[in-house]
Design a protein around this motif. Structure first.
Motif: not given
Length: 815
Positions: A652-659
């Motif tokens: 989850y963190r990698n998928q939304l790394k900009d957020k």
């Protein structure tokens, strides 16, 4: 011997004066009757001639002195006497004998020779004392044009002087110190206008002035006759019950000269009220600022007791020779002077200074009338605060709480509306120094006879003392509100708090000194109060807390409904812990400013480090895996294992790394899949964005990366975990939507329109999955058949999904 000129300073005292005069008159001759033994010793020891020589007055040595007898004998032809003029000798002798202050005498160094010895004395350089000289016209110009802000205050100063004259006469009558002329004449001030002469005349029936008084009080700049009057009375009437200082306004002796700001010439005619001066003719003092003239008034001109000041206005200030203009000035500055003021025969000051009276003696109607006058209002005051304080100054205050305030109607920020008076004369109409800004809704008057003022009497001085006065007034107002809260809770909540709670919360943010007292006056809705009904104070919240609870919890939400349905409330509902609801930005500011109340922390339930395990009612609530009361819709067929949870958080963190800055698992959620914690306040963020004036396309207040906490038991989280490999495109869409849901719950989503394309894609995916069709959302990957049917692309499904996912990610980044 050569005689050199020198300058000698002589400090003359009374003894030296008598000795010099006696010497000149031969009274120090020991052979004459009446000579004292000390005088005989002085001459017999040959001291006096030597002293004279040392002091530079060797001209007195024209007499020869017999060393043994001390008797003076005349020298036949002393060389020194032949070189001096007799008139110069007499002049120096007069200087020596008459002066009682330091005097500079120019003389020659003298060598005095006697029969037995020769003495040569040289005088030391003198220090000459000279008084300052001043250009009176320039001094007046500087004083009048630089001292005062508004030229209209000349009328205030003249009326104050007239009031002082009347107060002095009233004291003389009350103390029976002396008989006065025309004792039945009323004490009053009259103002007349003459448009033909362009003049204004202010007349009082007060104590008046003699010729000497005029020269002393008017002819001497910065000499205050009123100040001297108070000193004399305090000395004479020490311990008297008459309070001689009460009512006297003047202090500095410069107010009268403010007339030269607007007048080209001033005439003062006065007649003393003292009966011992009844035989004297009245005098007239006139000046154009360069000097003054003083003359007697003709006998055939009748002059009543008191003083009349006539101003011949300069052309630039003829606007003041107008009845309406003067009336406005009088009502603003001198409306509460203790004597009647008549302008062209009509009384101006019709409202009494009721703040000087005992509160028990003032009727409610008088309060309402006075409030409407000073506040220029039509409503009746909600509450009246009338009190007197003696520390740090003797202060009389009359404050009103209006029934409503204008800021809520978009009328702009109100200015302070408490006027500062000194002895019933206006000093500041809207004083910002005596009342804190968060009490700006108050109307009223503060008066002090001992107030330290600037010379222009337009601003208070001694900032430390004024700060103490402000604290004293603030404590008095808070004490009144606390009493109202205790004795009449309904009136406090329904009338005062509903209208003015915003100002109290503003005080919480601004005034650390009074923060504890203000916090006791605040009320909030809570999770255990009725919908839109009951509100409780912080003290009542603490009283309802369980002993195990250490902190005070609150939640900021736009509405009560949003607060009740917030995912952050799930843990507190489960633990049966009460939470305060705050709905406005100022509430959020106030909670953040207080930090603690009664040694208990104020904690937002949106924080991440909240542990309520000690407050769970039973073992059932403590078991996080037992959710028997949860709706079946929110139950998943399984729970992510610890390994799966870590794997999901990393994905989850990698998928939304900009957020997303971090992702972790939480047990505080029941029906919500995830939340963001430890974030900034949503209401404060919205306020900051509304005030952002940077402009341009660049977002100066971009949302920082968030910390996400996920619920491993929720079917959405479990489903996304299972879809990561099978349907990565759909899993990414769901992950983004879960994050935006978290931001919406926290009030951090700046623009919810950004979710619309994703929601449309999500709806398409759901529809296609329901039909059993592949999730191909790209029009480029579809070929239309001749009969309107659809056939799948030659691209393998797995690769097609990757292309679509890349297109989606690119679209999300652009948004």
């Amino acid at each position: 011997m050569m005689v050199k000129p020198t300058t000698t300073a002589i400090t003359s005292s009374t003894n030296w004066t008598r000795l010099a005069a006696a010497f000149r008159n031969r009274h120090l001759d020991p052979t004459r009757s009446g000579s004292s033994p000390s005088s005989t010793r002085l001459f017999s020891q040959n001291r006096f001639p030597r002293l004279l020589s040392r002091c530079g007055c060797s001209c007195l040595l024209e007499q020869n002195w017999d060393r043994n007898s001390g008797v003076a004998t005349t020298s036949s032809s002393p060389p020194l006497v032949q070189q001096r003029d007799q008139q110069q000798q007499r002049q120096r002798l007069r200087w020596f004998s008459s002066t009682s202050e330091s005097t500079t005498i120019h003389d020659d160094n003298t060598t005095a020779t006697s029969k037995d010895e020769t003495t040569t004395t040289t005088a030391s350089p003198a220090v000459e004392k000279v008084e300052f000289k001043a250009d009176t016209k320039k001094i007046l110009d500087i004083m009048t044009n630089s001292l005062y802000t508004d030229k209209e205050v000349f009328l205030r100063e003249l009326v104050s002087n007239a009031s002082d004259a009347l107060e002095k006469l009233r004291h003389a009558q009350a103390a029976n110190t002396s008989a006065v002329l025309d004792p039945d004449t009323p004490l009053e001030i009259r103002i007349e206008l003459d448009e033909v002469e362009s003049s204004i005349t202010i007349t009082d029936t007060g104590i008046g002035m003699t010729r000497d008084d005029m020269m002393s009080n008017l002819g001497t700049i910065a000499r205050s006759g009123s100040s001297q009057f108070m000193k004399d009375l305090q000395r004479v009437d020490a311990g008297s019950e008459l309070e001689p200082g009460r009512g006297i306004i003047g202090r500095f002796g410069v107010g009268f000269y403010s007339v030269f700001m607007v007048a080209e010439k001033v005439q003062v005619t006065s007649r003393s009220a003292a009966s011992e001066h009844a035989h004297e003719l009245p005098h007239m003092w006139s000046s154009d600022g360069n000097g003054y003239e003083l003359c007697t008034v003709d006998e055939d001109v009748r002059v009543a007791r008191g003083t009349s000041v006539k101003l011949f206005m300069e052309e630039d200030y003829w606007e003041y020779v107008n009845e309406q203009r003067l009336q406005d000035i009088l009502k603003r500055y001198s409306n509460f002077v203790g004597f009647p003021i008549y302008l062209m025969g009509r009384k101006v000051n019709t409202v009494d200074a009721i703040w000087t009276r005992d509160p028990k003696e003032v009727e409610e109607e008088r309060y309402t009338e006075f409030y409407r006058y000073i506040a220029n209002a039509v409503d009746a005051p909600l509450k009246v605060i009338h009190f007197r304080a003696d520390a740090p100054l003797d202060v009389k205050a009359l404050l009103f709480i209006p029934s409503f305030h204008s800021e809520k109607y978009g009328m702009g920020r109100m200015e302070p509306a408490v006027a500062l008076y000194c002895r019933k004369v206006l000093i500041e109409a809207k004083s910002k120094d005596i009342i804190p800004d968060w009490l700006r809704f108050l109307k009223g008057v503060v008066d002090s006879e001992d107030l330290p003022l600037s010379v222009s009497r337009e601003k208070p001085q001694d900032s430390a003392l004024i700060a103490k006065l402000r604290r004293a007034l603030t404590r008095k107002v808070l004490s009144y509100l606390t009493k109202m809260q205790t004795e009449d809770r309904s009136a406090y909540l329904n009338e005062f708090y509903r209208e003015y709670n915003f100002f109290l919360k503003e005080g919480i943010c601004q005034d650390k000194e009074f923060q504890p007292a203000l916090a006791k006056l605040l009320y909030f809705e809570s999770s255990k109060t009725e919908d839109g009904g009951e509100i409780i104070s912080l003290d009542e919240y603490i009283a309802r807390m369980r002993p195990e609870q250490k902190d005070i919890y609150f939640l900021c939400a736009p509405t009560r409904e949003a607060a009740v349905n917030s995912p952050y409330m799930e843990l507190f509902d489960k633990a049966n812990v009460e939470v305060l609801f705050v709905f406005k930005t100022i509430d959020d500011f106030a909670m953040g400013s207080m930090d603690k109340y009664e040694d208990r922390k104020l904690v937002s339930i949106e924080k991440s480090d909240i542990d309520l395990s000690d407050l769970m009612d039973d073992e059932k609530n403590k078991d996080d895996n037992k959710d028997d009361d949860v709706n079946d819709l929110y139950k998943s067929d399984r729970i992510l294992t610890p390994e799966e949870s870590v794997d999901f958080c990393n994905w989850y963190r990698n998928q939304l790394k900009d957020k997303v800055a971090s992702c972790s698992v939480t047990t505080r959620l029941v029906t919500a899949p995830a939340i963001v914690t430890g974030h900034e306040s949503g209401s404060i963020r919205r306020m900051m964005r509304s005030m952002d004036t940077s402009g341009g396309e660049r977002d100066e207040l971009a949302l920082p990366k968030q910390h996400v906490e996920v619920n491993p038991k929720h079917p959405v989280i479990v489903g996304i975990y299972d879809l990561r490999e099978k349907e990565p495109f759909l899993a990414r869409i769901l992950a983004d939507q879960v994050f935006d849901n978290c931001l919406t719950a926290a009030g951090l989503l700046d623009d919810n329109r950004s979710m619309l394309p994703r929601l449309n894609d999500l709806l398409i995916c759901i529809v296609k999955l329901a039909k059993g069709q592949p999730m191909s959302l790209s029009g480029d990957d579809k070929d239309k058949s001749d009969d309107g049917g659809t056939k799948t692309s030659d691209t393998p499904p797995q690769e097609s999904t990757k292309v679509e996912e890349a297109q989606y990610v690119d679209k999300e980044e652009k948004m």
